[in-house]
Enzyme design. Structure first.
Site, PDB file in Angstrom:
ATOM      1  N   ASP A  46      15.865  -7.436  10.952  1.00 30.69           N
ATOM      2  CA  ASP A  46      15.303  -6.849  12.041  1.00 30.69           C
ATOM      3  C   ASP A  46      16.135  -6.111  12.499  1.00 30.69           C
ATOM      4  OD1 ASP A  46      17.336  -8.562  13.037  1.00 30.69           O
ATOM      5  OD2 ASP A  46      15.935  -9.816  14.262  1.00 30.69           O
ATOM      6  N   LYS A 202      26.198  27.074  38.921  1.00 29.43           N
ATOM      7  CA  LYS A 202      24.469  27.105  38.270  1.00 29.43           C
ATOM      8  C   LYS A 202      23.822  26.784  39.694  1.00 29.43           C
ATOM      9  CE  LYS A 202      25.352  24.147  34.896  1.00 29.43           C
ATOM     10  NZ  LYS A 202      25.090  23.235  33.884  1.00 29.43           N
TER      11      LYS A 202
END
Ligand code: R5P
Length: 322
Positions: A46, A202
């Site tokens: 698993d 920015k």
């Protein structure tokens, strides 16, 4: 009792590698002349992680090397489980050597009901049993304070500076931070190179309007080097390169510590005005990165190896950066 340097290391230091960047671990091992301790990392059906250290570590100074790079969660679990295995195997001291510390960008709440995952990861590493952390260019230096154990946060400047000097010895040079948050890193490099400094600001004035890039500083007629801690999608660097060329930069390259380069980042860099992207090997290169003519990887193995040696010998690490 071993007499040679390598012999005495081998008797008391244990270097163990996770799966994220075996090449870097081997280079560190070769720098220190200490073999990697055999370690079996397996998955159950698993996908649960199982770690078995195949040699005695009782009383040893153990260094587990693992970048928490893609797939970040698997590599983080390997790191935590390996630390647990070392602790239960009675290692005297465990140093988590994390050349690339993932989750570092989640270092503050960015809105209501959001996590500070970098703090959670720090808690997990400490709870697993690490006594100290050795890492490189943390996204934000303050993350050191998320730990209550010692953190050595190396900087890549000693690796980048000689490389830049070799390639830009006769050119007017400007070091550029692609955002306001990275100014500290860029200023440090500019100082060591005696180069000019510029910053990209920015700004998105309104939602849905594209970002405007303002270049603060004079880049006209200069070779520009963008400096950042992480290149992920490549968007920040490629947009910055366009803005710098528009402002008259003669050529633009980038030096970035951690080459996350996810998705189409390699293509984006290849098709951008960037002449070159230099990254370290804190994250193992993918085949795409290796094939790209614009991307060059330089090794931080000797820097991490030397810091490891100094931790082992209880010597100063800050001396490395003078
Ligand atoms: C941001 O604060 C980081 O320093 C990097 O600038 C950012 O993670 C780069 O991301 P991308 O390559 O996706 O633009």
């Amino acid at each position: 009792m071993a007499t040679s340097m390598a012999g005495s290391y081998t008797h008391t230091m244990k270097l163990i590698s996770g799966n994220s960047n075996r090449g870097l671990s081997e280079a560190i091992s070769s720098y220190l002349d200490v073999p990697l301790t055999q370690c079996n990392i397996k998955r159950f059906n698993d996908m649960e992680v199982f770690v078995e250290i195949m040699e005695n570590v009782r009383g040893k100074d153990a260094f587990f090397i693992q970048s928490t790079s893609y797939p970040a969660n698997d590599h983080l679990m390997e790191l935590l489980i390996a630390i647990d295995a070392l602790r239960r195997g009675s290692a005297r001291r465990i140093t988590a050597v994390i050349p690339y510390f993932g989750y570092a960008r989640q270092d503050r709440k960015t809105g209501g009901r959001t996590p500070i995952s970098a703090k959670l990861v720090s808690n997990l590493i400490t709870a697993a049993g690490a006594d100290r952390v050795l890492t490189l260019d943390l996204h934000a230096g303050q993350i050191q304070g998320f730990f209550d154990i010692p953190v050595d946060n190396l900087i890549s400047a000693p690796v980048f500076v000689p490389h830049i000097k070799k390639n830009y010895d006769d050119k007017p040079l400007c070091i550029v931070s692609p955002d306001v948050g990275g100014v500290f890193r860029a200023r440090l490099l500019a100082k060591r190179l005696n180069a000019d400094l510029a910053i990209i600001d920015k700004r998105r004035e309104d939602a849905g309007v594209s970002e405007v890039m303002n270049v603060i500083g004079d880049v006209d007629g200069k070779s520009c080097i963008l400096v950042d801690d992480i290149v992920d999608s490549g968007g920040t660097l490629c947009n910055a390169a366009v803005a710098l060329r528009e402002q008259g930069a003669t050529d633009v390259a980038a030096y970035v510590v951690h080459g996350v380069l996810s998705g189409a980042a390699v293509d984006r860099v290849t098709n951008s005005p960037l002449e070159k992207l230099v990254i370290t090997d804190s994250i193992a290169a993918t085949e795409d990165m290796k094939k790209s003519k614009k991307i060059e990887q330089i090794s931080i193995a000797s820097l991490i190896g030397e810091a490891t040696r100094r931790i082992f010998e209880e010597r100063s690490i800050s001396e490395l950066f003078k």
